[in-house]
Design an enzyme around this catalytic site. Structure first.
Site, PDB file in Angstrom:
ATOM      1  N   CYS A   1      27.301   5.885  12.607  1.00 55.77           N
ATOM      2  CA  CYS A   1      26.911   6.122  14.004  1.00 55.77           C
ATOM      3  C   CYS A   1      27.674   5.183  14.943  1.00 55.77           C
ATOM      4  O   CYS A   1      28.843   5.416  15.205  1.00 55.77           O
ATOM      5  CB  CYS A   1      25.397   6.022  14.157  1.00 55.77           C
ATOM      6  SG  CYS A   1      24.827   6.944  15.594  1.00 55.77           S
TER       7      CYS A   1
ATOM      8  N   LYS B   1     -13.482 -12.654  -3.677  1.00 55.74           N
ATOM      9  CA  LYS B   1     -14.420 -12.445  -2.560  1.00 55.74           C
ATOM     10  C   LYS B   1     -13.826 -11.601  -1.426  1.00 55.74           C
ATOM     11  O   LYS B   1     -14.471 -10.658  -0.945  1.00 55.74           O
ATOM     12  CB  LYS B   1     -14.908 -13.801  -2.042  1.00 55.74           C
ATOM     13  CG  LYS B   1     -15.945 -13.703  -0.940  1.00 55.74           C
ATOM     14  CD  LYS B   1     -17.262 -13.134  -1.431  1.00 55.74           C
ATOM     15  CE  LYS B   1     -18.212 -14.255  -1.759  1.00 55.74           C
ATOM     16  NZ  LYS B   1     -19.293 -13.895  -2.627  1.00 55.74           N
ATOM     17  N   PRO B   2     -12.585 -11.904  -0.967  1.00 56.63           N
ATOM     18  CA  PRO B   2     -12.062 -11.065   0.129  1.00 56.63           C
ATOM     19  C   PRO B   2     -11.998  -9.587  -0.268  1.00 56.63           C
ATOM     20  O   PRO B   2     -12.298  -8.715   0.552  1.00 56.63           O
ATOM     21  CB  PRO B   2     -10.646 -11.617   0.364  1.00 56.63           C
ATOM     22  CG  PRO B   2     -10.633 -12.975  -0.247  1.00 56.63           C
ATOM     23  CD  PRO B   2     -11.644 -12.975  -1.352  1.00 56.63           C
TER      24      PRO B   2
ATOM     25  N   GLU C   1      22.588   7.467   5.716  1.00 54.53           N
ATOM     26  CA  GLU C   1      21.643   6.636   4.955  1.00 54.53           C
ATOM     27  C   GLU C   1      20.232   7.223   4.936  1.00 54.53           C
ATOM     28  O   GLU C   1      19.465   6.934   4.025  1.00 54.53           O
ATOM     29  CB  GLU C   1      21.624   5.197   5.509  1.00 54.53           C
ATOM     30  CG  GLU C   1      21.054   5.009   6.908  1.00 54.53           C
ATOM     31  CD  GLU C   1      22.066   5.185   8.041  1.00 54.53           C
ATOM     32  OE1 GLU C   1      23.100   5.850   7.815  1.00 54.53           O
ATOM     33  OE2 GLU C   1      21.818   4.682   9.154  1.00 54.53           O
TER      34      GLU C   1
ATOM     35  N   LYS D   1       0.837  -1.212   0.000  1.00 55.47           N
ATOM     36  CA  LYS D   1       0.000   0.000   0.000  1.00 55.47           C
ATOM     37  C   LYS D   1       0.868   1.257   0.000  1.00 55.47           C
ATOM     38  O   LYS D   1       0.622   2.190  -0.778  1.00 55.47           O
ATOM     39  CB  LYS D   1      -0.884  -0.073   1.250  1.00 55.47           C
ATOM     40  CG  LYS D   1      -1.752   1.106   1.504  1.00 55.47           C
ATOM     41  CD  LYS D   1      -2.871   0.752   2.482  1.00 55.47           C
ATOM     42  CE  LYS D   1      -2.474  -0.140   3.641  1.00 55.47           C
ATOM     43  NZ  LYS D   1      -1.895   0.563   4.789  1.00 55.47           N
TER      44      LYS D   1
ATOM     45  N   GLU E   1      28.549   2.697  27.060  1.00 56.32           N
ATOM     46  CA  GLU E   1      27.316   1.975  26.721  1.00 56.32           C
ATOM     47  C   GLU E   1      27.489   0.457  26.786  1.00 56.32           C
ATOM     48  O   GLU E   1      26.534  -0.276  26.949  1.00 56.32           O
ATOM     49  CB  GLU E   1      26.875   2.377  25.295  1.00 56.32           C
ATOM     50  CG  GLU E   1      25.512   1.830  24.924  1.00 56.32           C
ATOM     51  CD  GLU E   1      25.108   2.157  23.491  1.00 56.32           C
ATOM     52  OE1 GLU E   1      25.982   2.536  22.686  1.00 56.32           O
ATOM     53  OE2 GLU E   1      23.919   2.011  23.178  1.00 56.32           O
TER      54      GLU E   1
ATOM     55  N   HIS F   1      23.738   9.552  10.539  1.00 56.02           N
ATOM     56  CA  HIS F   1      23.145   8.472   9.742  1.00 56.02           C
ATOM     57  C   HIS F   1      22.935   8.980   8.309  1.00 56.02           C
ATOM     58  O   HIS F   1      21.808   9.336   7.938  1.00 56.02           O
ATOM     59  CB  HIS F   1      21.793   8.048  10.331  1.00 56.02           C
ATOM     60  CG  HIS F   1      21.897   7.249  11.582  1.00 56.02           C
ATOM     61  ND1 HIS F   1      22.204   5.912  11.585  1.00 56.02           N
ATOM     62  CD2 HIS F   1      21.752   7.607  12.874  1.00 56.02           C
ATOM     63  CE1 HIS F   1      22.227   5.471  12.835  1.00 56.02           C
ATOM     64  NE2 HIS F   1      21.965   6.474  13.624  1.00 56.02           N
TER      65      HIS F   1
ATOM     66  N   LYS G   1      -9.254 -15.406  -6.421  1.00 57.45           N
ATOM     67  CA  LYS G   1     -10.491 -15.275  -5.657  1.00 57.45           C
ATOM     68  C   LYS G   1     -10.750 -13.806  -5.294  1.00 57.45           C
ATOM     69  O   LYS G   1      -9.948 -13.178  -4.592  1.00 57.45           O
ATOM     70  CB  LYS G   1     -10.390 -16.112  -4.375  1.00 57.45           C
ATOM     71  CG  LYS G   1     -10.521 -17.602  -4.641  1.00 57.45           C
ATOM     72  CD  LYS G   1     -11.923 -17.895  -5.138  1.00 57.45           C
ATOM     73  CE  LYS G   1     -12.233 -19.370  -5.165  1.00 57.45           C
ATOM     74  NZ  LYS G   1     -13.539 -19.611  -5.816  1.00 57.45           N
TER      75      LYS G   1
HETATM   76  N1  GLN Z   1      24.263   3.436  20.705  1.00 57.30           N
HETATM   77  C1  GLN Z   1      25.029   4.530  20.235  1.00 57.30           C
HETATM   78  C2  GLN Z   1      24.623   5.827  20.908  1.00 57.30           C
HETATM   79  O1  GLN Z   1      23.584   5.923  21.483  1.00 57.30           O
HETATM   80  C3  GLN Z   1      24.927   4.635  18.712  1.00 57.30           C
HETATM   81  C4  GLN Z   1      23.544   4.897  18.246  1.00 57.30           C
HETATM   82  C5  GLN Z   1      23.337   4.567  16.790  1.00 57.30           C
HETATM   83  O2  GLN Z   1      24.130   3.878  16.177  1.00 57.30           O
HETATM   84  N2  GLN Z   1      22.258   5.050  16.223  1.00 57.30           N
HETATM   85  O3  GLN Z   1      25.339   6.790  20.857  1.00 57.30           O
END
Ligand code: GLN
Length: 544
Positions: A385, A191-192, A524, A20, A408, A522, A189
């Site tokens: 990132c 019908k659905p 991307e 969709k 982290e 990011h 089909k």
């Molecule tokens: N975990 C890492 C941070 O919080 C990288 C986050 C990520 O790759 N989007 O900084």
């Protein structure tokens, strides 16, 4: 009634997940190719307030808008198909509508009135649609799920009411239904689909277009049957069979006859200029004798949706570089658990390595090992990132900080080896959800760096009085601790971009390597099939 903007509402019947969103975005791409400013919005019935906490395995990648909203991957499709920037107004979740209504009610905003789904919920949805469509010529609203789902009904009522507000002729309703092929009886089909359209009619909406999704092209009689049983003109029931690539859906839509109806609706018979789409489609479909082998060192393997923007960026960059690409999914945890010999063999077989974003400790050992390998063996590396954070940890370890780590990954905040850390002014806020850097941030690139050269070459970024600046989207909490920069540099990795105030590391690179670039951002999220991101372009160009 006059409305500055025209609205297209896309709902689904029978099943969800039959394209969709892609159909809606393709209609949008065609209208855009006629020269209009087209925007899109997703109304999703689930009760979450935003998509930030959704599990990426279950729900696919979390997409971030330029203004810092965590949304789901549909908005990524919209941006890729329409090359516009979605915003906080492009996503409307039931949870956020309820939250806003309840907060308003608690603050006395309804003056003691009963607060109800109709009109309060529906009015607020309509407000959101109007807000999202400001400055658009055509605004497309996709309603998530299928018509008849309990939680989706208020949205259906809202889009029905919307026609009262802006005039029925300024609204075009599109229903995407699925017609299954029953293998035992060898028949399709209907019908659905008939039932789904009956449901929609029951809620007061007779669609202007019905897109019939089938596995293979279907006979006209199938569409005619659906038309006859649903009180819809035969010309408006159109077949959209499966096709290899989502990027060919716009051509499928053109072939189906949707355009004639859309032309009528917007009152413009002009031909859409699909030149760039055609070029991309041809390049993408071309079979290449050689494919580049890109290893994606991932925490989640097996669900392509989890890293959708990364894989789409790689594929688009490969197409425009006239090469094929094979994406090798490498389980980061598995990589760490391999013998050194096997790990080397796995990584040797790759032309390039991508370490995408991620959260939490799981899999990070494997990612650090992959970055170390790339550094030491001049293997092209693109770090996104978390991919930049592990690259800095790898470099710092090589540069002498043996236990370099990230706060982290389980190291305590007091650990002296936290190359990646929570900055002092962010301490204590890390579990509140509000401390992530989300959305667009500017980086100032280091003069003469490789990264600067790449952005300049592709015409992305801007020369300012302070130097060359680029804007990328972010979603992270941790930062590079600049006290470790000398160790990181000793390990071969140099800073090539900082936040304008110099406090945050945004890009790093290894100038001597063929390609070793990593960013805290990011990229991307900003790559488009018709306008792929420079870093992905250059990465693929290096390894092809
Ligand atoms: N975990 C890492 C941070 O919080 C990288 C986050 C990520 O790759 N989007 O900084």
């Amino acid at each position: 009634m006059k409305s500055k903007c025209k609205y297209i509402f896309v709902t689904g019947g029978v099943l969800s997940g039959v394209g969709k969103g892609i159909t809606a975005a393709s209609i949008g791409a065609i209208i855009k190719a006629k020269g209009y400013h087209v925007t899109m919005q997703k109304c999703d019935p689930y009760l979450n307030v935003d998509a930030g906490l959704l599990n990426p395995v279950e729900h696919g990648e979390c997409y971030v808008t330029h203004d810092g909203v965590e949304t789901d991957l549909d908005l990524g499709h919209y941006e890729r198909f329409l090359d516009f920037e979605t915003s906080k107004y492009s996503i409307t979740l039931s949870g956020s509508i309820y939250k806003e209504l309840i907060e308003r009610e608690r603050a006395g905003g309804f003056h003691g009135k009963t607060v109800q789904l109709v009109p309060h919920f529906t009015n607020l949805v309509m407000e959101k649609i109007e807000k999202a469509s400001e400055n658009s010529d055509v605004h497309i609203v996709e309603i998530g799920g299928t018509v008849g789902d309990y939680e989706g009904l208020p949205f259906i009522e809202a889009i029905r009411l919307f026609a009262n507000k802006v005039g029925r002729r300024n609204c075009l309703y599109v229903s995407v239904v699925y017609v299954p092929f029953i293998n035992t009886s060898k028949e399709l089909k209907t019908k659905p689909a008939q039932n789904a359209l009956k449901d929609l009619r029951g809620f007061g909406i007779i669609p202007d277009i019905v897109c019939v999704r089938t596995e293979k092209p279907c006979q006209k009689s199938i569409c005619e049957k659906i038309a006859a049983f649903s009180g819809i003109s035969g010309d408006a029931v159109l077949n959209l069979p499966d096709i290899d690539s989502v990027y060919d859906v716009p051509f499928n839509v053109l072939k189906s006859g949707v355009l004639e109806i859309v032309n009528d609706f917007i009152g413009d018979e002009s031909e859409p200029d699909m030149t760039e789409w055609k070029k991309f489609s041809e390049k993408r479909a071309k079979k290449h004798a050689k494919k580049v082998n890109v290893g994606l060192i991932a925490k989640y393997v097996g669900n392509e949706d989890t890293y959708m923007c990364v894989t789409e960026s790689l594929k688009a960059a490969a197409a425009w570089n006239d090469t094929g690409v094979n994406i090798e999914w490498i389980d980061a945890e598995g990589l760490a658990n391999m013998s050194e010999k096997d790990r080397k063999k796995t990584l040797d077989a790759l032309d390039g390595i991508v370490v995408p974003g991620g959260f939490g400790a799981r899999g990070t050992d494997g990612k650090i090992l992959a970055a170390t390998y790339a550094l030491e063996n001049d293997k092209p590396y693109l770090g996104l990132c978390l991919g930049m954070q592990v690259a800095c940890i790898a470099a710092a370890r090589i540069g002498g900080v043996k236990n370099a780590n990230s706060e982290e990954f389980g190291a305590s905040a007091e650990d002296k080896n936290n190359v990646i850390y929570i900055m002092p002014d962010q301490k204590g806020k890390e579990s509140t959800g509000g401390t992530m850097r989300l959305g667009d941030y500017t980086a100032k690139l280091v003069k003469g760096s490789k990264v600067e050269g790449i952005y300049k070459e592709y015409g992305w970024g801007e020369k300012t009085k302070d130097g060359y600046e680029v804007v990328e989207r972010h979603r992270h909490r941790y930062e590079v601790n600049q006290e470790f920069l000398s160790a990181i540099e000793k390990g071969g990795v140099k800073v090539s971009g900082l936040s304008p105030d110099g406090k945050l590391v945004e890009f790093v690179e290894v100038p001597e390597n063929k390609f070793f670039v990593a960013t805290q951002a990011h990229p991307e999220f900003k790559s488009r099939p018709l306008n792929p991101h420079p870093l992905f372009m250059e990465f693929i160009k290096t390894i092809k």
